[in-house]
Design a protein around this motif. Structure first.
Motif, PDB file in Angstrom:
ATOM      1  N   UNK A   1     -42.107   9.096  15.511  1.00  0.00           N
ATOM      2  CA  UNK A   1     -43.457   9.631  15.342  1.00  0.00           C
ATOM      3  C   UNK A   1     -44.329   8.837  14.365  1.00  0.00           C
ATOM      4  N   UNK A   2     -43.695   8.095  13.448  1.00  0.00           N
ATOM      5  CA  UNK A   2     -44.492   7.398  12.425  1.00  0.00           C
ATOM      6  C   UNK A   2     -44.123   5.935  12.261  1.00  0.00           C
ATOM      7  N   UNK A   3     -43.450   5.357  13.236  1.00  0.00           N
ATOM      8  CA  UNK A   3     -43.076   3.956  13.131  1.00  0.00           C
ATOM      9  C   UNK A   3     -42.170   3.717  11.934  1.00  0.00           C
ATOM     10  N   UNK A   4     -42.481   2.680  11.165  1.00  0.00           N
ATOM     11  CA  UNK A   4     -41.645   2.347  10.001  1.00  0.00           C
ATOM     12  C   UNK A   4     -41.919   3.277   8.838  1.00  0.00           C
ATOM     13  N   UNK A   5     -40.848   3.859   8.317  1.00  0.00           N
ATOM     14  CA  UNK A   5     -40.955   4.761   7.177  1.00  0.00           C
ATOM     15  C   UNK A   5     -39.864   4.380   6.178  1.00  0.00           C
ATOM     16  N   UNK A   6     -40.210   4.358   4.904  1.00  0.00           N
ATOM     17  CA  UNK A   6     -39.207   4.169   3.857  1.00  0.00           C
ATOM     18  C   UNK A   6     -39.016   5.492   3.133  1.00  0.00           C
ATOM     19  N   UNK A   7     -37.773   5.786   2.804  1.00  0.00           N
ATOM     20  CA  UNK A   7     -37.512   7.083   2.165  1.00  0.00           C
ATOM     21  C   UNK A   7     -36.404   6.950   1.136  1.00  0.00           C
ATOM     22  N   UNK A   8     -36.405   7.863   0.192  1.00  0.00           N
ATOM     23  CA  UNK A   8     -35.324   7.902  -0.793  1.00  0.00           C
ATOM     24  C   UNK A   8     -34.429   9.090  -0.479  1.00  0.00           C
ATOM     25  N   UNK A   9     -33.116   8.843  -0.513  1.00  0.00           N
ATOM     26  CA  UNK A   9     -32.142   9.917  -0.307  1.00  0.00           C
ATOM     27  C   UNK A   9     -31.437  10.115  -1.637  1.00  0.00           C
ATOM     28  N   UNK A  10     -31.812  11.186  -2.317  1.00  0.00           N
ATOM     29  CA  UNK A  10     -31.281  11.388  -3.673  1.00  0.00           C
ATOM     30  C   UNK A  10     -29.834  11.853  -3.617  1.00  0.00           C
ATOM     31  N   UNK A  11     -28.994  11.209  -4.421  1.00  0.00           N
ATOM     32  CA  UNK A  11     -27.574  11.571  -4.505  1.00  0.00           C
ATOM     33  C   UNK A  11     -26.766  11.159  -3.290  1.00  0.00           C
ATOM     34  N   UNK A  12     -27.324  10.313  -2.403  1.00  0.00           N
ATOM     35  CA  UNK A  12     -26.637   9.998  -1.135  1.00  0.00           C
ATOM     36  C   UNK A  12     -25.326   9.246  -1.336  1.00  0.00           C
ATOM     37  N   UNK A  13     -25.156   8.600  -2.493  1.00  0.00           N
ATOM     38  CA  UNK A  13     -23.919   7.828  -2.704  1.00  0.00           C
ATOM     39  C   UNK A  13     -22.818   8.655  -3.338  1.00  0.00           C
ATOM     40  N   UNK A  14     -23.108   9.891  -3.680  1.00  0.00           N
ATOM     41  CA  UNK A  14     -22.037  10.728  -4.238  1.00  0.00           C
ATOM     42  C   UNK A  14     -21.110  11.171  -3.111  1.00  0.00           C
ATOM     43  N   UNK A  15     -19.776  11.222  -3.389  1.00  0.00           N
ATOM     44  CA  UNK A  15     -18.840  11.596  -2.317  1.00  0.00           C
ATOM     45  C   UNK A  15     -19.154  12.944  -1.686  1.00  0.00           C
ATOM     46  N   UNK A  16     -19.690  13.875  -2.481  1.00  0.00           N
ATOM     47  CA  UNK A  16     -19.951  15.206  -1.925  1.00  0.00           C
ATOM     48  C   UNK A  16     -21.415  15.399  -1.538  1.00  0.00           C
ATOM     49  N   UNK A  17     -22.125  14.296  -1.326  1.00  0.00           N
ATOM     50  CA  UNK A  17     -23.524  14.407  -0.907  1.00  0.00           C
ATOM     51  C   UNK A  17     -23.616  15.146   0.421  1.00  0.00           C
ATOM     52  N   UNK A  18     -24.636  15.975   0.565  1.00  0.00           N
ATOM     53  CA  UNK A  18     -24.788  16.731   1.817  1.00  0.00           C
ATOM     54  C   UNK A  18     -25.148  15.814   2.975  1.00  0.00           C
ATOM     55  N   UNK A  19     -25.579  14.590   2.669  1.00  0.00           N
ATOM     56  CA  UNK A  19     -25.931  13.651   3.743  1.00  0.00           C
ATOM     57  C   UNK A  19     -24.691  12.993   4.345  1.00  0.00           C
ATOM     58  N   UNK A  20     -23.578  12.985   3.601  1.00  0.00           N
ATOM     59  CA  UNK A  20     -22.369  12.312   4.091  1.00  0.00           C
ATOM     60  C   UNK A  20     -22.690  10.871   4.433  1.00  0.00           C
ATOM     61  N   UNK A  21     -22.206  10.415   5.589  1.00  0.00           N
ATOM     62  CA  UNK A  21     -22.482   9.032   6.004  1.00  0.00           C
ATOM     63  C   UNK A  21     -23.673   8.924   6.929  1.00  0.00           C
ATOM     64  N   UNK A  22     -24.446   9.994   7.058  1.00  0.00           N
ATOM     65  CA  UNK A  22     -25.508  10.030   8.082  1.00  0.00           C
ATOM     66  C   UNK A  22     -26.647   9.051   7.821  1.00  0.00           C
ATOM     67  N   UNK A  23     -26.773   8.579   6.596  1.00  0.00           N
ATOM     68  CA  UNK A  23     -27.893   7.688   6.300  1.00  0.00           C
ATOM     69  C   UNK A  23     -27.441   6.237   6.194  1.00  0.00           C
ATOM     70  N   UNK A  24     -26.264   5.958   6.737  1.00  0.00           N
ATOM     71  CA  UNK A  24     -25.801   4.572   6.827  1.00  0.00           C
ATOM     72  C   UNK A  24     -26.586   3.863   7.934  1.00  0.00           C
ATOM     73  N   UNK A  25     -26.712   2.520   7.835  1.00  0.00           N
ATOM     74  CA  UNK A  25     -27.420   1.800   8.885  1.00  0.00           C
ATOM     75  C   UNK A  25     -26.870   2.105  10.279  1.00  0.00           C
TER      76      UNK A  25
END
Lengths: 196, 238
Positions: free
Chosen positions: B30-54
């Protein structure tokens, strides 16, 4: 606005990672307020670390002198090498106290998007070490990220048949909820399940 | 105006930031290129897990504040491409494809064709399609959907349809023998490859010799350098 030496200190501090201009200014004024002993101790520590710390000639970890303390320790198991991306990655392994082998620090991970190819990492040094007769196993402990996986797969391909190559298990962190696990992690945890 | 929005996206790149955060570069529907910050994404118990990997294709909830970076509030996986992640050559090809998207499509204008093309190519890599021919076909189609398609049917300089023996990035495509001085020699095989790659699905693109592929890659690179002012990395590590 500031005297030239203060501006220079602020400029230098603001080049540190995570330190912006305002934080650098706050740190600079803290250093100015500190007594001479405290301020010069910081300056001496920076000078000392830059003068005395280099890379270990064996494992490429940070070392004071030609070899690091781990490589100098005669009690370590020299048949197992644990491969990590950065010097900071050695610390958690030493903290758990279960691993008694040696390390090899690659200095990063393969990343075509950032232009980091195998020749930019200490992979040739690892292949040379792994060819030694005493080495039995290489544990690939690069980060479980896309770049870490790419690096592990590349090294495993290079070392195939030379030594036993193992990879750290990947799965669910202790204390986490299954509900929040991503599909790739859960898939790996499931395929790596063990008999109780 | 600050607020949250939901979008589908492919993670193109992920950069460590601060103690445990990640900055991710996304290509969204919907918005082409977007940059974003995922806070705490590198912590083992992050709620994002591995979902924000390339290479993950996700549905994201992003918060857009006043700054340049959005904040990732939630992420759910649409496709994680697990087989791609277990193959070094596929990871390399996917990273180079994402890099090409990052360099060529840097605006906030959505390009659904480019998004679908990237997803299709990642799916092909997941299925084991790692040929250089496929990587070049992806790039050629990418420049097509970005609006920089090379002229392949007639001389880009004089319109001649016969004796097309060269390629000129400046002219914008193939050139005939009499206009070739400003370009480089393009073999008939390389020309056939380019035509086949642009006209067929990536999975069906035919094979070609190493020298023809080198010429095809040079042609693609010259087009983007002259007309989009970007430079692609090599299509494979080789």
């Amino acid at each position: 606005m500031h005297a030239a030496p203060i501006s220079r200190l602020i400029n230098e501090l603001s080049r540190l990672p995570g330190v912006g201009r305002r934080t650098a200014q706050r740190l600079a004024f803290h250093i100015l307020r500190a007594d001479d002993e405290e301020a010069f101790a910081l300056a001496d520590a920076i000078r000392e670390v830059k003068e005395k710390i280099g890379l270990c000639e064996i494992c490429q970890n940070l070392a004071e002198g030609p070899r690091c303390r781990i490589c100098q320790d005669e009690g370590r198991d020299r048949s197992v090498i644990c491969v990590v991306e950065e010097p900071a990655d050695v610390i958690p392994f030493e903290r758990i106290g279960e691993f008694r082998g040696l390390y090899h620090v690659l200095g990063g991970a393969l990343s075509p998007i950032d232009g980091i190819d195998p020749e930019h990492l200490k992979i040739a040094e690892l292949l040379h070490r792994a060819g030694a007769e005493e080495v039995r196993e290489v544990v690939l402990a690069t980060n479980p990220t896309t770049t870490g996986e790419a690096t592990a797969l590349h090294i495993a391909g290079q070392l195939g048949g030379v030594v036993i190559v193992t990879r750290l298990a990947s799965g669910l962190p202790v204390g986490a909820d299954l509900e929040h696990a991503d599909e790739v992690t859960l898939g790996r945890a499931f395929s790596g399940r063990r008999t109780l | 105006m600050p607020g949250t929005f939901k979008t589908e996206a492919v993670v193109l790149r992920s950069i460590r930031y601060g103690e445990a955060d990640r900055i991710i570069h996304l290509y969204t529907t919907t918005r082409g290129r977007v940059n974003a910050i995922a806070k705490g994404a590198r912590r083992p118990k992050s709620r994002f897990g591995g979902r924000l990997e390339p290479f993950f294709r996700c549905e994201l909830v992003l918060y857009e504040g006043r700054g340049e970076l959005c904040t990732v509030n939630a992420a759910s996986t649409l496709d994680g491409y697990p087989a791609l992640r277990a193959d070094g050559a596929a990871i390399d090809a996917a990273a180079r494809a994402c890099d090409a998207v990052l360099r060529l499509l840097d605006s906030a204008e959505p390009n659904l064709l480019a998004y679908n093309l990237l997803c299709r190519y990642l799916a092909l890599l997941e299925a084991g399609e790692e040929r250089l021919e496929a990587a070049l076909a992806f790039r050629l189609k990418l420049i097509l959907v970005a609006g920089f398609a090379p002229e392949l049917a007639a001389c880009a300089r004089c319109g001649e349809r016969q004796d097309l023996s060269g390629f000129s990035g400046a002219a914008g495509g193939v050139v005939c023998g009499s206009c070739e001085a400003e370009g480089f020699s393009l073999s008939a095989e390389a020309h056939r490859f380019l035509v086949g790659a642009i006209g067929n699905p990536i999975a069906d693109v035919g094979g070609a010799s190493a020298s023809a592929l080198r010429q095809a890659e040079r042609a693609i690179n010259e087009i983007v350098e002259h007309h989009a002012q970007v430079r692609f990395r090599r299509a494979s590590r080789r």
